[in-house]
Design an enzyme around this catalytic site. Structure first.
Site, short mmCIF file in Angstrom:
data_model
loop_
_atom_site.label_atom_id
_atom_site.label_comp_id
_atom_site.label_asym_id
_atom_site.label_seq_id
_atom_site.Cartn_x
_atom_site.Cartn_y
_atom_site.Cartn_z
N SER A 92 1.08 0.05 6.68
CA SER A 92 0.51 -0.54 7.95
C SER A 92 1.55 -0.92 8.72
O SER A 92 2.42 -1.86 8.31
CB SER A 92 -0.58 -1.43 7.60
N HIS A 143 1.29 -3.17 11.27
CA HIS A 143 1.37 -4.62 11.75
C HIS A 143 1.85 -5.52 10.65
O HIS A 143 1.92 -6.77 11.08
CB HIS A 143 -0.13 -4.84 12.45
N CYS A 157 -15.62 -15.85 3.06
CA CYS A 157 -16.78 -16.35 3.36
C CYS A 157 -17.94 -15.08 3.03
O CYS A 157 -17.68 -13.84 3.56
CB CYS A 157 -17.17 -16.48 4.88
N ALA A 191 -3.47 0.59 6.94
CA ALA A 191 -3.84 0.76 5.58
C ALA A 191 -5.03 0.75 4.90
O ALA A 191 -5.61 1.29 3.77
CB ALA A 191 -3.24 -0.54 4.79
N THR A 192 -6.34 -0.01 5.61
CA THR A 192 -7.73 0.40 5.05
C THR A 192 -7.83 1.72 5.25
O THR A 192 -8.62 2.12 4.27
CB THR A 192 -8.30 -0.65 6.02
N GLN A 215 2.15 -4.70 1.89
CA GLN A 215 2.91 -5.93 1.93
C GLN A 215 4.58 -5.85 1.82
O GLN A 215 5.26 -6.57 1.84
CB GLN A 215 2.30 -7.03 1.22
N1 PMP Z 1 -3.65 -3.77 1.71
C1 PMP Z 1 -3.22 -5.07 1.70
C2 PMP Z 1 -2.30 -5.29 0.65
C3 PMP Z 1 -3.15 -5.83 2.86
O1 PMP Z 1 -2.56 -6.91 2.78
C4 PMP Z 1 -3.91 -5.21 4.02
C5 PMP Z 1 -4.14 -6.25 5.40
N2 PMP Z 1 -4.41 -7.57 5.28
C6 PMP Z 1 -4.57 -4.06 4.02
C7 PMP Z 1 -4.62 -3.36 2.93
C8 PMP Z 1 -5.28 -3.40 5.46
O2 PMP Z 1 -4.43 -3.19 6.34
P1 PMP Z 1 -4.97 -2.67 7.75
O3 PMP Z 1 -5.04 -4.11 8.30
O4 PMP Z 1 -3.71 -1.94 8.21
O5 PMP Z 1 -6.03 -2.11 7.71
#
Ligand code: PMP
Length: 387
Positions: A200, A202, A327, A71-72, A180
Site C-alpha cells: 500500500s 500510504h 469498536c 492493500a485492502t 507494513q
Molecule cells: N494490511 C495491513 C497489515 C495494514 O496495516 C493495512 C492498513 N492499516 C492494510 C492491510 C490495509 O491497507 P489499505 O489502507 O491500503 O487498504
C-alpha cells in the site's frame, strides 16, 4: 505545543517529493491510460514507469505488478481471486492469527459461503507465526497460506521465507501482506519465495487510495478477477487507472529503494530513544510487547501497567498515537493481535502503539516522552483516586 504525529503505521504523511512527482498528472495529465491515442499512451508510459519502480523495490518483474486501490483490495483480490479459480481438491486456506482484517474477513467470508475451509495458525508469545503449527496444518488440499511480513500493531516480523517453503512443500501458494514492511526494511519477494504480495502506498509516504497486488507469473495465472469490467491490469482488476496515485506510489517506492537503509537506522535510533525515555521516567511499569529482536525499525507496542490506553492516548494530545482496540457493536474490544500473542485483556487494554517515520524528529520524541509520561501518571492517579 506543536502537534506530533506518531501514527505512521496508520498512514504515513505524503512526502513532498512524491507530491511534486504527482503534480503534472493531476494538473495537466489528460486521458485514460488504456486509450491508444497519444494522450493515453503518455499516461500508460507514466504507469509503466511506476510499475518498474514498484517491481524494483520488492525484487520482481514489473509485469507482475497489478495496481489497485490499496492493500485492502489487494488482500481481497488475492484470497477471493485464488479461491474463485481453485480446483475443487484445493479448498483450504491457512491464515495467521494476527493478520489484518482485510485478510481475516475475506477468509471468513469464503468459509461461511462454503467456498473454502479456513484454518488459523497461532503465533508465539513473541508475536510471530508458529511454524510447527503451520507445518502440522498443511496438507495437499491447501490452496494458499497467508502470512503477513510485519505486524501493524507490534511491528514483529514473520518468518515468511520458511512459511513459503512449508507451503510450497505441499503445492500451496504463499500470499504475503507486506503492507507494513515494504519500504521500511528490505523485502525481496523472489528471495522470500512469496507468490503474491500486497502493498500500500500510504504506508511508505505515498498517497492514500492506491496499492498493488504483485504476483509471480504462475500465481497470476491462477487468479480470477473479483471486479469485472473493462479488463484492465491483465484482466485481473478492471477500472480506469488512477494515474496520479500510481505515479505517486512509484515515486514513493523509488525513494524507499534509495533511502530505506539510512532511514531505517535513523528511525530505529529515535524509536529506541523514545522507549528508553519512557522506561526511565516510568520505572518498572512499562513493558514492550512482541519480540523486540525481530521487528520493524519504526514501531513500539508499549504496555503502561495500570493505565487504560484509550485514556492515555486522549491525554497525550497533541501527540498522535494509537491503540489496537476496536469498536465493535458499540463495545470496545481489546486488540485481537495482542490476545493471540497470549496477552491478557487487561494488558491489551493498557497498550499504546507508537509508530515513527521519515519526518519524525528528535524534538518530537522529547515531546512524546513528556506527554506520554504526564498522561500515564494522570490516568493512573485517576484510577487510584478514591471515588
Ligand atoms: N494490511 C495491513 C497489515 C495494514 O496495516 C493495512 C492498513 N492499516 C492494510 C492491510 C490495509 O491497507 P489499505 O489502507 O491500503 O487498504
Amino acid at each position: 505545543m506543536d502537534e506530533v504525529y506518531l501514527d505512521y503505521n496508520g498512514s504515513a504523511p505524503l512526502d513532498p517529493r512524491v507530491a511534486e512527482a504527482m503534480l503534472p498528472e493531476l494538473t495537466s495529465g489528460i486521458g485514460n491510460a488504456s486509450s491508444v491515442h497519444r494522450f493515453g499512451l503518455r499516461r500508460a508510459a507514466a504507469v509503466d514507469k511506476a510499475r518498474e519502480q514498484v517491481g524494483a523495490l520488492i525484487g520482481t518483474r514489473p509485469s507482475g505488478v497489478l495496481f489497485c486501490s490499496g492493500a485492502t483490495e489487494a488482500n481481497n483480490l488475492a484470497l477471493l481471486g485464488l479461491a474463485e479459480a481453485a480446483p475443487p481438491e484445493r479448498n483450504r486456506i491457512i491464515i495467521s492469527a494476527t493478520e489484518h482484517a482485510s485478510v481475516r474477513k475475506p477468509s471468513q467470508w469464503l468459509h461461511t459461503q462454503g467456498t473454502a475451509k479456513v484454518d488459523v495458525v497461532g503465533v508465539t508469545p513473541g508475536g510471530y507465526v508458529n511454524l510447527d503449527e503451520l507445518e502440522a496444518l498443511l496438507g495437499p488440499d491447501v490452496l494458499v497460506v497467508s502470512v503477513m511480513a510485519a505486524n501493524s500493531e507490534t511491528g514483529v516480523l514473520n518468518p515468511v521465507t520458511q512459511a513459503a517453503e512449508h507451503a510450497h512443500a505441499v503445492g500451496a501458494m504463499l500470499h504475503c501482506d507486506a503492507t507494513q514492511m515494504v519500504g521500511r526494511l528490505p523485502f525481496n519477494m523472489t528471495e522470500v519465495g512469496a507468490d503474491l504480495v500486497s502493498l500500500s502506498s500510504h504506508k511508505m509516504c505515498g498517497p492514500t487510495g492506491v496499492g498493488a497486488l504483485v504476483g509471480t507469473r504462475s500465481a497470476l495465472a491462477q487468479l480470477s478477477s473479483i471486479i469485472h469490467g473493462g479488463a484492465h491490469e491483465r484482466g485481473l482488476r478492471s477500472g480506469s487507472l488512477n494515474v496520479a496515485g500510481i505515479v505517486g506510489l512509484g515515486s514513493a517506492a523509488a525513494i524507499c529503494s534509495t533511502e530505506l537503509h539510512t532511514e531505517a537506522r535513523a528511525v530505529s535510533r529515535l524509536r529506541d530513544k523514545l522507549v528508553a525515555g519512557l522506561v526511565e521516567a516510568l520505572a518498572g511499569d512499562v513493558s514492550e510487547n512482541g519480540d523486540t529482536s525481530r521487528r520493524l525499525p519504526n514501531t513500539a507496542s508499549i504496555r503502561f501497567c495500570g493505565a487504560d490506553a484509550e485514556a492515555v492516548m486522549h491525554n497525550m494530545d497533541p501527540v498522535a498515537v494509537s491503540t489496537g482496540s476496536a469498536c465493535s457493536s458499540g463495545a470496545i474490544e481489546p486488540s485481537a493481535v495482542l490476545l493471540a500473542m497470549g496477552l491478557s485483556r487487561q494488558a491489551a487494554f493498557e497498550t499504546v502503539r507508537f509508530s515513527l517515520g521519515r519526518f519524525t524528529t528528535e524534538a518530537e520524541i522529547q515531546t512524546a516522552i513528556q506527554q506520554a509520561v504526564t498522561a500515564v501518571r494522570y490516568v493512573r492517579s485517576m484510577t487510584e483516586a478514591p471515588s
